[in-house]
Motif scaffolding. Structure first.
Motif, mmCIF file in Angstrom:
data_model
loop_
_atom_site.group_PDB
_atom_site.id
_atom_site.type_symbol
_atom_site.label_atom_id
_atom_site.label_comp_id
_atom_site.label_asym_id
_atom_site.label_seq_id
_atom_site.Cartn_x
_atom_site.Cartn_y
_atom_site.Cartn_z
ATOM 1 N N VAL A 19 -10.359 34.272 0.540
ATOM 2 C CA VAL A 19 -10.555 32.849 0.289
ATOM 3 C C VAL A 19 -11.449 32.256 1.370
ATOM 4 C CG1 VAL A 19 -9.425 30.604 0.075
ATOM 5 C CG2 VAL A 19 -8.294 32.646 -0.802
ATOM 6 N N LEU A 20 -12.473 31.519 0.926
ATOM 7 C CA LEU A 20 -13.326 30.807 1.862
ATOM 8 C C LEU A 20 -13.087 29.330 1.620
ATOM 9 C CD1 LEU A 20 -15.567 31.124 3.994
ATOM 10 C CD2 LEU A 20 -17.237 30.872 2.165
ATOM 11 N N MET A 21 -12.610 28.630 2.656
ATOM 12 C CA MET A 21 -12.170 27.264 2.461
ATOM 13 C C MET A 21 -13.004 26.315 3.301
ATOM 14 S SD MET A 21 -8.284 26.112 2.734
ATOM 15 C CE MET A 21 -7.761 24.489 3.173
ATOM 16 N N ILE A 22 -13.651 25.378 2.619
ATOM 17 C CA ILE A 22 -14.439 24.370 3.309
ATOM 18 C C ILE A 22 -13.611 23.095 3.351
ATOM 19 C CG2 ILE A 22 -16.507 22.930 3.154
ATOM 20 C CD1 ILE A 22 -17.816 25.266 1.601
ATOM 21 N N SER A 23 -13.462 22.518 4.524
ATOM 22 C CA SER A 23 -12.696 21.281 4.580
ATOM 23 C C SER A 23 -13.177 20.408 5.728
ATOM 24 C CB SER A 23 -11.208 21.580 4.760
ATOM 25 O OG SER A 23 -10.503 20.382 4.925
ATOM 26 N N MET A 67 -19.728 25.124 11.367
ATOM 27 C CA MET A 67 -21.109 24.980 10.931
ATOM 28 C C MET A 67 -21.642 23.652 11.419
ATOM 29 S SD MET A 67 -22.443 25.544 7.090
ATOM 30 C CE MET A 67 -23.903 26.468 6.805
ATOM 31 N N ASN A 68 -22.888 23.652 11.858
ATOM 32 C CA ASN A 68 -23.547 22.396 12.200
ATOM 33 C C ASN A 68 -25.028 22.526 11.908
ATOM 34 O OD1 ASN A 68 -23.433 19.737 13.075
ATOM 35 N ND2 ASN A 68 -24.170 20.308 15.117
ATOM 36 N N GLU A 69 -25.558 21.517 11.298
ATOM 37 C CA GLU A 69 -26.975 21.484 10.955
ATOM 38 C C GLU A 69 -27.449 22.776 10.305
ATOM 39 O OE1 GLU A 69 -28.898 20.297 14.526
ATOM 40 O OE2 GLU A 69 -28.002 18.301 14.471
ATOM 41 N N GLY A 70 -26.638 23.307 9.400
ATOM 42 C CA GLY A 70 -27.074 24.446 8.609
ATOM 43 C C GLY A 70 -26.831 25.807 9.220
ATOM 44 N N SER A 71 -26.380 25.860 10.488
ATOM 45 C CA SER A 71 -26.130 27.167 11.112
ATOM 46 C C SER A 71 -24.654 27.313 11.442
ATOM 47 C CB SER A 71 -26.902 27.306 12.428
ATOM 48 O OG SER A 71 -28.233 26.938 12.271
ATOM 49 N N ALA A 85 -15.481 24.864 9.199
ATOM 50 C CA ALA A 85 -15.331 23.492 9.679
ATOM 51 C C ALA A 85 -16.712 22.914 9.925
ATOM 52 C CB ALA A 85 -14.515 23.477 10.966
ATOM 53 N N GLY A 86 -16.781 21.615 9.989
ATOM 54 C CA GLY A 86 -18.057 20.972 10.282
ATOM 55 C C GLY A 86 -18.002 19.529 9.860
ATOM 56 N N LEU A 87 -19.006 18.773 10.286
ATOM 57 C CA LEU A 87 -19.056 17.369 9.910
ATOM 58 C C LEU A 87 -19.678 17.261 8.529
ATOM 59 C CD1 LEU A 87 -20.392 15.931 13.272
ATOM 60 C CD2 LEU A 87 -18.021 16.070 12.494
ATOM 61 N N MET A 88 -19.550 16.075 7.944
ATOM 62 C CA MET A 88 -20.257 15.796 6.690
ATOM 63 C C MET A 88 -21.738 16.089 6.887
ATOM 64 S SD MET A 88 -18.845 14.440 3.951
ATOM 65 C CE MET A 88 -17.087 14.196 3.841
ATOM 66 N N GLU A 143 -17.193 30.839 15.968
ATOM 67 C CA GLU A 143 -16.181 31.475 15.139
ATOM 68 C C GLU A 143 -14.916 31.582 15.971
ATOM 69 O OE1 GLU A 143 -17.303 35.370 13.843
ATOM 70 O OE2 GLU A 143 -15.299 35.828 13.093
ATOM 71 N N PHE A 144 -13.807 31.123 15.434
ATOM 72 C CA PHE A 144 -12.550 31.176 16.181
ATOM 73 C C PHE A 144 -11.498 31.922 15.391
ATOM 74 C CE2 PHE A 144 -14.474 27.106 17.497
ATOM 75 C CZ PHE A 144 -14.520 27.303 18.869
ATOM 76 N N ASP A 145 -10.748 32.750 16.083
ATOM 77 C CA ASP A 145 -9.550 33.275 15.469
ATOM 78 C C ASP A 145 -8.522 32.154 15.511
ATOM 79 O OD1 ASP A 145 -8.847 36.112 14.584
ATOM 80 O OD2 ASP A 145 -6.993 35.324 15.476
ATOM 81 N N ILE A 146 -7.604 32.133 14.533
ATOM 82 C CA ILE A 146 -6.716 30.982 14.440
ATOM 83 C C ILE A 146 -5.889 30.821 15.712
ATOM 84 C CG2 ILE A 146 -4.771 32.175 13.335
ATOM 85 C CD1 ILE A 146 -6.088 28.626 12.603
ATOM 86 N N ALA A 147 -5.584 31.929 16.364
ATOM 87 C CA ALA A 147 -4.755 31.871 17.565
ATOM 88 C C ALA A 147 -5.427 31.076 18.668
ATOM 89 C CB ALA A 147 -4.455 33.287 18.048
ATOM 90 N N GLU A 148 -6.759 31.109 18.702
ATOM 91 C CA GLU A 148 -7.452 30.417 19.797
ATOM 92 C C GLU A 148 -8.109 29.121 19.352
ATOM 93 O OE1 GLU A 148 -11.610 32.916 19.503
ATOM 94 O OE2 GLU A 148 -9.962 33.665 20.778
ATOM 95 N N ALA A 149 -8.014 28.805 18.041
ATOM 96 C CA ALA A 149 -8.721 27.627 17.551
ATOM 97 C C ALA A 149 -7.922 26.357 17.822
ATOM 98 C CB ALA A 149 -8.953 27.763 16.047
ATOM 99 N N SER A 150 -8.639 25.291 18.059
ATOM 100 C CA SER A 150 -8.002 23.988 18.160
ATOM 101 C C SER A 150 -9.028 22.943 17.782
ATOM 102 C CB SER A 150 -7.508 23.728 19.592
ATOM 103 O OG SER A 150 -8.614 23.489 20.424
ATOM 104 N N GLN A 151 -8.510 21.761 17.455
ATOM 105 C CA GLN A 151 -9.403 20.689 17.044
ATOM 106 C C GLN A 151 -10.432 20.397 18.151
ATOM 107 O OE1 GLN A 151 -6.668 18.195 15.026
ATOM 108 N NE2 GLN A 151 -8.209 16.659 14.557
ATOM 109 N N GLU A 152 -9.958 20.408 19.406
ATOM 110 C CA GLU A 152 -10.852 20.096 20.527
ATOM 111 C C GLU A 152 -11.966 21.127 20.628
ATOM 112 O OE1 GLU A 152 -7.499 20.217 20.866
ATOM 113 O OE2 GLU A 152 -7.255 18.047 20.760
ATOM 114 N N LYS A 153 -11.596 22.404 20.513
ATOM 115 C CA LYS A 153 -12.604 23.454 20.664
ATOM 116 C C LYS A 153 -13.670 23.340 19.583
ATOM 117 C CE LYS A 153 -9.989 27.030 23.020
ATOM 118 N NZ LYS A 153 -9.236 28.278 22.802
ATOM 119 N N ILE A 154 -13.220 23.034 18.344
ATOM 120 C CA ILE A 154 -14.179 22.929 17.252
ATOM 121 C C ILE A 154 -15.120 21.756 17.498
ATOM 122 C CG2 ILE A 154 -14.406 22.438 14.777
ATOM 123 C CD1 ILE A 154 -11.753 23.973 14.380
#
Lengths: 509, 399
Positions: free
Chosen positions: A460-464, A480-484, A295-298, A488-499
């Motif tokens: 599979v590595l998915m960029i979106s 990812m942000n600014e190249g770094s 995940a990451g911004l443009m 890292e989140f496991d799907i169980a703990e990931a959320s849009q807010e956390k990212i």
């Protein structure tokens, strides 16, 4: 409220295809009217009829604009009356300045001599309106996509726009720029400018639209009025696909095995500005049968990372280690990366993915011609069999595999790109924005294909850039942000807010 | 969402009628029909001189080097480039051959091999800048055109050098000898013609059977027979006419073999396919693992070798090397490829098209010369035909 535009009973046929069949749409003055439908539903054709690209006489039905029937012979006619269309692919000249672009074809000139100070001062005013803080002399090529979009809108404003048509304006924008653009539309609405918004991003539509017209297979399905009651995304989708879509992401029961792919300390520098490090010390891993998201911004460096990894297709001074099944592999050229069973499906199908003038068959076998040939001679019939097989398995919609790629819809083009890479038989598949610009139905099919790959034991590595997509599809998400890689989140703990939090926090450092 | 099954998506193959098929494949047949029409026209206005055996032989000899270079140019243009230097290479290699044999005493075989290698090296030198340095091919080969035009002058010291050993002259002026001892009729020519017809028919039946087996859209059977029959009649008639004169020129055989080879390479081999992909979308080709730089480089090397061969044939035909040899050939070659339907942006073009294009130019040159039209108006007419052919193609594609 009066209607500014009414299109009645519009039908348009191309040789062999009825693109529009008795379409009706009414846009009220000062509203934001969303036009939705799957790719190929007829949205763009309808807008081309409206703007005069298809002149009066080439379609049946009538256009009533500002109370009178209009017969546009070309774009100039519709623009003169304040109907401005901004296409998905921006029509700016990269090496001209903002001011030159805004007044292109409409120069601030007397007797053919341009009054630059007037042009610059008017440009400044317009840029202020759209909230773009750039000098009018800046070359368009130096602007990001989001800012270029704003320049297009400023250009529309310079022509005294009354009805603004935006075709997928946020397709290549990140969330922040998208929000800014939508707010701008709301501002225009307050000033009495009407707009027609074509978008696949339903959340944006429910945010700003006053009315929604749904097209399906060239016909009007319904018009939903959001002022009476809120319209949910599911409701819109039901109209678009003709049935409810229970789940936008197909179910999958992940069977994750051992780590098969590892990248360690991957770094890459900008191809021109040699001191700028675009990818900074990235380490990640993928396990068997796992779908891993980034995940990451443009502009976070995700595509740059993927392309530098795939045969050094981006950047220079690249360093780092790649291991597959515990052995270090050489990925220094695309050919080596492919033969080491890495595949990368690009975010930009038309520029990097397909040979548009060639047919499906030739595109499918392009990355693995050896697979259909003996000592440099291609076995036509084997190639045909392979292409037919993928066409059936991937459900590519076309009369035959001899259809040229340029004539396929976005979703089908993406399936051709995926077919090409699947035929190269990869262990690791990097998918960069696999569903960009694709309609809801085709997205579901693409997701199903991705799931099948993971079930077959691939990594599979998915960029979106669409976070719901990552959350719906992945087992694990790197941010990812600014190249770094910053989280890292496991799907169980990931959320849009956390990212988002992770990105914002790292940006502040 | 489309809920049809994959099988239903296979559109059944309706029986296509002749007219429909010709219409949908107009671009493939249109070119050949134009050539036939032009030939018919000149045959009539020249009162039958055009197709007399002597003139037919001349037509082949005059155009062989253009056709041979058009094969290489087709690949260069399909790859998205252009080569303006081929005319100068023809002159330079011809001059080199003359100096080697006449002045320095090399034998024809060594000379031929050395000259082909030099042609390849010249192509490599230019291809290097285009492929690896990304200098536009227009510029590189424009430079090459000047450089080799100048070097030809320097090499020959501004003089014509000749004549050549007889063995070398046979490259252009020789004929396949008759092994059957016909009196004034060359049976070998006729047999070679029949053999190639048999081969053509065998291969087209085989590929048709293969296509039918895999349910690929094929030409209606009647049209297929008609096409092959017509081709057979044309080839045999041509060989018969040649047989009544001196038989098949050596150059014709070289040319025919090269045409067949390049048609095969472009249609059926991985390297051919990759050149088309490179010209169609270089970035996509590169990201599919194709070594685009090396492939570009090789197309220029190939062009250089063929231009070298053309230089040898042209010198052998004149039996002398002159500093002006090859002047303006690049324009005929490029025109032939574009008349043959290649796209200026790359990725599109066929060997058969380029060959037909070369013969359209050749027949017009020849026919207009017989009619006694001056070189001035010949150029005007050729220019207009080029424009007309390509605009017609662009128009057809838009439809």
């Amino acid at each position: 409220m009066n209607a500014i535009l009414e299109m009645r009973g519009i039908s348009k046929t191309f040789p062999g295809v009825k693109a529009l069949d008795n379409v009706n749409i009414t846009v009220k003055a000062g509203e934001i009217h969303a036009l939705v439908g799957e790719n190929g539903a007829g949205k763009s054709t309808l807008m081309k009829v409206l703007s005069g690209v298809y002149p009066h006489g080439s379609y049946s039905g009538s256009i009533i604009y500002e109370g009178a029937e209009r017969r546009f012979k070309g774009i100039a006619d519709s623009e003169a009356l304040g109907i401005i269309i901004i296409h998905q692919e921006l029509a700016l000249v990269p090496l001209l300045s903002i001011a030159e672009n805004i007044f292109l074809g409409n120069e601030q000139a007397k007797y053919g001599v341009i009054d630059w100070s007037l042009a610059f001062s008017r440009t400044k005013e317009l840029l202020k309106v759209v909230g773009l803080n750039e000098s009018p002399e800046t070359l368009v090529t130096n602007l990001g996509v989001g800012k270029q979009q704003l320049v297009e809108i400023a250009k529309a404003l310079s022509k005294k726009v009354k009805l603004l048509i935006l075709d997928e304006p946020t397709a290549s924008l990140n969330e922040k720029d998208s929000d800014a653009l939508l707010n701008l539309l709301l501002q225009f609405k307050a000033q009495g400018i009407s707009s027609i918004l074509i978008s696949h991003k339903l959340n944006e539509i429910s945010k700003v639209a006053d009315a929604i017209t749904v097209l399906r297979d060239g016909g009007t399905v319904e018009t939903l009025d959001c002022r009476i009651e809120a319209v949910s995304e599911d409701r819109i989708i039901r109209g678009m696909v003709g049935r409810t879509m229970e789940d936008r992401y197909p179910k999958r029961d992940p069977k994750i095995g051992e780590t098969i792919f590892q990248v360690e300390n991957w770094s890459a520098y900008h191809p021109i500005h040699t001191h700028v490090q675009v990818v900074k010390d990235v380490s990640l891993n993928i396990r068997r049968g796992e779908i891993v998201g980034i995940a990451g911004l443009m502009g976070a460096g995700r595509t740059e990372f993927a392309m530098s990894l795939f045969g050094r297709s981006y950047g220079q001074n690249i360093s780092g280690r790649v291991t597959l099944h515990g052995h270090e592999i050489d990925v220094s050229t695309v050919e080596k990366a492919v033969s080491n069973r890495i595949a990368y499906a690009t975010e930009d199908r038309k520029t990097y993915g397909l040979v548009l003038a060639e047919d499906i068959r030739k595109n499918v076998t392009l990355a693995n011609l050896e697979g259909v040939s003996k000592s440099f001679v291609i076995d036509d019939m084997q190639e045909l069999a392979v292409a037919n097989d993928y066409r059936a398995r991937m459900r590519i919609r076309s009369p035959s595999v001899f259809q040229e790629a340029v004539n396929l819809s976005g979703g089908n083009q993406q399936k051709v790109v995926l077919s090409k890479w699947l035929f190269s038989d990869p262990e690791i598949l990097i998918l960069d924005e696999p569903t960009r610009g694709i309609d809801v139905g085709a997205k579901y099919e693409i997701y199903t294909i991705i799931n099948r790959l993971a079930d077959a034991g691939k990594g599979v590595l998915m960029i979106s850039s669409e976070m719901p997509e990552l959350l719906g599809m992945c087992d694990r998400i790197y941010v990812m942000n600014e190249g770094s890689l910053i989280a890292e989140f496991d799907i169980a703990e990931a959320s849009q807010e956390k990212i988002m939090h992770a990105i914002v926090k790292s940006g502040r450092r | 969402m489309d809920t049809r099954t994959a099988d239903e998506l296979h559109v059944s193959q309706p029986k296509t009628s002749w007219m429909e098929f010709i219409k949908s494949h107009f671009r493939d047949y249109g070119m050949l029909l134009s050539l036939l029409a032009i030939m018919l026209f000149f045959q009539m206005v020249t009162n039958g001189t055009l197709l007399r055996p002597l003139n037919l032989t001349n037509l082949v000899l005059q155009n062989s080097y253009i056709v041979i270079m058009a094969l290489g140019m087709l690949l260069v243009i399909v790859a998205g480039h252009i080569d303006l230097s081929v005319g100068s290479i023809v002159g330079f290699v011809g001059g080199l051959a003359a100096m080697m044999m006449v002045r320095w005493g090399f034998d024809p075989v060594t000379t031929t091999i050395a000259c082909l290698i030099v042609g390849g090296l010249i192509g490599a030198a230019q291809g290097y800048w285009v492929a690896y340095f990304k200098v536009p091919s227009f510029i590189v080969t424009l430079a090459g055109m000047l450089v080799f035009k100048g070097l030809t002058l320097a090499l020959l010291g501004g003089m014509s050098v000749g004549p050549f050993p007889v063995v070398f002259q046979r490259l252009s002026s020789g004929f396949i000898p008759d092994v059957f001892g016909g009196q004034g009729f060359n049976y070998t020519a006729l047999f070679l013609g029949m053999a190639s017809v048999a081969a053509i028919i065998y291969f087209s039946f085989r590929s048709r059977a293969n296509q039918l087996k895999h349910a690929v859209e094929t030409a209606p059977f009647g049209l297929f027979l008609f096409k092959n029959g017509l081709l057979a009649v044309l080839v045999i008639a041509f060989c018969y006419l040649m047989a009544t004169y001196r038989g098949l020129p050596n150059v014709l055989v070289i040319m025919a073999v090269l045409i067949a080879l390049y048609a095969f390479v472009t249609n059926r081999t991985t390297i051919g396919r990759r050149v088309y992909a490179l010209g169609g979308n270089e970035k996509a080709a590169k990201l599919s693992g194709i070594k685009t730089e090396r492939l570009t480089f090789l197309t220029f090397v190939n062009m250089g070798v063929l231009a070298g061969l053309a230089g040898l044939i042209f010198a052998a035909r004149l039996n002398t090397a002159t500093p002006k040899a090859g002047l303006g050939f690049e324009l005929d070659v490029i025109a032939a490829v574009f008349i043959g339907g290649a796209s200026a942006t790359g990725g599109v073009g066929k060997v058969t098209g380029a060959v037909i294009g070369a013969f359209i130019m050749g027949v017009m040159n020849n026919g207009m010369s017989i009619l006694g039209i001056g070189i001035d108006y010949q150029q005007v007419i050729k220019g207009l035909v080029l424009l007309a052919a390509v605009s017609l193609d662009v128009y057809n594609r838009k439809k």
